[in-house]
Design an enzyme around this catalytic site. Structure first.
Site, PDB file in Angstrom:
ATOM      1  N   HIS A 342      47.752  79.409  73.550  1.00 14.65           N
ATOM      2  CA  HIS A 342      48.179  80.801  73.466  1.00 14.65           C
ATOM      3  C   HIS A 342      49.555  80.798  72.822  1.00 14.65           C
ATOM      4  O   HIS A 342      50.475  80.174  73.343  1.00 14.65           O
ATOM      5  CB  HIS A 342      48.237  81.466  74.845  1.00 14.65           C
ATOM      6  CG  HIS A 342      48.587  82.918  74.739  1.00 14.65           C
ATOM      7  ND1 HIS A 342      47.632  83.896  74.630  1.00 14.65           N
ATOM      8  CD2 HIS A 342      49.786  83.542  74.648  1.00 14.65           C
ATOM      9  CE1 HIS A 342      48.232  85.075  74.495  1.00 14.65           C
ATOM     10  NE2 HIS A 342      49.540  84.881  74.508  1.00 14.65           N
ATOM     11  N   CYS A 343      49.671  81.457  71.683  1.00 16.07           N
ATOM     12  CA  CYS A 343      50.938  81.434  70.945  1.00 16.07           C
ATOM     13  C   CYS A 343      51.730  82.695  71.237  1.00 16.07           C
ATOM     14  O   CYS A 343      51.342  83.785  70.824  1.00 16.07           O
ATOM     15  CB  CYS A 343      50.674  81.307  69.446  1.00 16.07           C
ATOM     16  SG  CYS A 343      52.202  81.286  68.492  1.00 16.07           S
ATOM     17  N   PRO A 344      52.851  82.578  71.963  1.00 15.19           N
ATOM     18  CA  PRO A 344      53.644  83.781  72.258  1.00 15.19           C
ATOM     19  C   PRO A 344      54.251  84.383  70.991  1.00 15.19           C
ATOM     20  O   PRO A 344      54.516  85.569  70.942  1.00 15.19           O
ATOM     21  CB  PRO A 344      54.737  83.262  73.195  1.00 15.19           C
ATOM     22  CG  PRO A 344      54.812  81.803  72.956  1.00 15.19           C
ATOM     23  CD  PRO A 344      53.453  81.356  72.520  1.00 15.19           C
TER      24      PRO A 344
END
Ligand code: ZN
Length: 502
Positions: A342-344
């Protein structure tokens, strides 16, 4: 009926006993002798969770011989299965006999308490999948999460928290302690920190004012978006006017190529953050809509994943049997196919359907950074009045080209992070493996070959791996022809499956 009696006789022979009626739970179950069964289990401590010499469980003997009372007794003792980590057995009982997965024992402990205490991850997963109640407190006031915290089992805690609610983290035992406090008291600092953070994450995602919740779900994408736009604007305002674009010089074209690449990168960034990363469809008959008398419908009995013993494919949160390479993302609260991470910074999961966009975004921005950086250096160095010595040049640029210099410094510091990420992604794409698989490789049975060594069955060689992703947009989950040998558990499950068909 007589043929089944004969099988019972065979069992006693396998066990090596001389007497006709052996004093064990299998015989007692087959003959429906409930009193004897009770004595063996309650007094002598015999297990109902172990198979006999030919792989049959007491439950099956009772079922084969139609011993309803004995069956009832065995089912009521379902929690013994979780106690011994027999997920397959548990599955068999719960699905075939509609047993209630929440039946507590005399201490008020449900199968989920036992599974959490023992750290049997697959059992916890299955019980949560079957909607076992995670908030139940035993006589000491402990929930399953309390037990997992006491034992310091981080994976069990993660699974219980992920499938649970914020309130589960706040439940106090009879002495007033929460799971986080118990973990800390038992010297499991890592678990204590995780549980402490989990409360904050719940607060951030769902708590406080709903406006703030929505804002935090946006992640850092708007910040990154603004940073890139600001850099691009600085570059266009401070660097490009130094070149005469009408003269169509090579350096002028080069300067505009940087803008073109950065803008294309932004398009990829937008696509990557807005796209469905490959969410696995939720079960339309989600637990809350299902009638209580239809527990069987919740588990697809014939699913090959379960028959092969791949319990990790059950998602307790989405109530689905997900594809092998999918993983549940706690931020998105969905299962994502070929979950990478999950890429913030793009505020989205990177998965099967947006990995190419993500990689193209990185690649385009790296190229843009190299070109715009080089152009800026040329621009400042080519100033005829600029001094030759570095420090003097720096001082001169700070006063005469402040925009260009600040662009160059920011570009320089961002560059290394972006390049590192691009190289890591490129390496993983060439091997058709995800960041998640790299990090947790040994936890996934499909990544273990004969002898327990790491093996990636989806690696089809650099050329095919790269062309599939770059041309088709994704890699299909097709295994390399080389098949692993069956494990004892897989064989056991196939046995059980053919059994169920009877
Ligand atoms: Zn999920």
């Amino acid at each position: 009926m007589s043929s089944q009696m004969e099988v019972v006789e065979e069992t006693t022979e396998v066990g090596g006993g001389e007497e006709f009626l052996k004093n064990d739970v299998y015989t007692a179950a087959a003959y429906g002798d409930v009193e004897k069964l009770k004595r063996l289990v309650d007094v002598e401590g015999c297990s109902l969770a172990d198979p006999d010499g030919i792989g049959y469980y007491a439950l099956q003997w009772a079922a084969l011989n139609n011993r309803t009372a004995a069956l009832q007794y065995i089912i009521e003792n379902t929690h013994v299965a979780a106690q011994y980590g027999q997920t397959a057995f548990l599955y068999h009982i719960v699905t075939k006999w509609n047993a209630d997965p929440d039946v507590p024992d005399s201490d008020g402990r449900s199968p989920l308490h036992w599974a959490a205490y023992k750290g049997f991850i697959d059992c916890i997963r299955l019980l949560l999948f079957l909607d076992a109640y995670s908030g139940r407190q035993d006589k000491e006031g402990y929930t399953p999460l309390h037990w997992a915290a006491i034992k310091g089992n981080l994976e069990a805690c993660t699974m219980l928290v992920q499938a649970g609610k914020k309130e589960d983290l706040m439940v106090q035992d009879n002495t007033g302690l929460t799971p986080a406090q118990l973990a800390s008291d038992s010297n499991h600092q890592q678990v204590a920190i995780f549980l402490g953070n989990a409360i904050r994450i719940f607060d951030r995602l769902y708590g406080g004012s709903s406006q703030f919740g929505k804002l935090s779900k946006l992640g850092h994408a708007p910040l990154l978006w603004c940073t890139i736009i600001a850099l691009l604007a600085t570059y266009m305002y401070s660097v490009i006017p130094g070149f005469n674009i009408w003269k169509l010089s090579l350096s002028g074209l080069f300067a505009w190529l940087g803008v073109f690449l950065a803008t294309s990168g932004l398009v990829m960034f937008y696509r990557c953050s807005r796209k469905d990363p490959g969410y696995v469809k939720m079960n339309p008959r989600n637990s809350r809509n299902i009638r209580d008398d239809e527990p069987l419908l919740k588990v697809d009995l014939g699913n090959p994943a379960l028959l092969a013993g791949n319990w990790s494919q059950l998602c307790a949160s989405c109530k689905i049997i997900r594809p092998l390479r999918a993983k549940h993302c706690s931020t998105c609260d969905r299962c994502v196919e070929q979950f990478d991470h999950h890429c913030p910074w793009v505020s989205n999961c990177i998965g099967k359907k947006n990995k190419r966009d993500f990689f193209m975004f990185l690649l385009l921005e790296v190229s843009a950074m190299v070109i715009t950086g080089a152009v800026t250096i040329i621009r400042t160095v080519r100033d005829p009045a600029a001094p030759k010595r570095f420090v003097a040049w720096l001082n001169y640029s700070a006063t005469h080209h402040p925009g260009a210099l600040s662009f160059l410094i920011t570009d320089f510091f961002l560059f290394f992070g972006v390049v590192a990420l691009t190289i890591v992604q490129a390496t993983q794409i060439s091997q058709n493996i995800t960041t998640n698989e790299m990090a947790n490789g040994m936890r996934y049975s499909y990544l273990r070959g004969p002898g327990g060594r790491f093996r990636n069955p989806y690696d089809h060689g650099i050329r095919k791996n790269c062309s599939d992703l770059l041309i088709n947009g994704y890699n299909e989950d097709v295994e390399h022809p080389e098949q692993p040998s069956l494990s004892a558990l897989e064989l056991g499950m196939i046995q059980m499956a053919s059994d169920r068909a009877l």
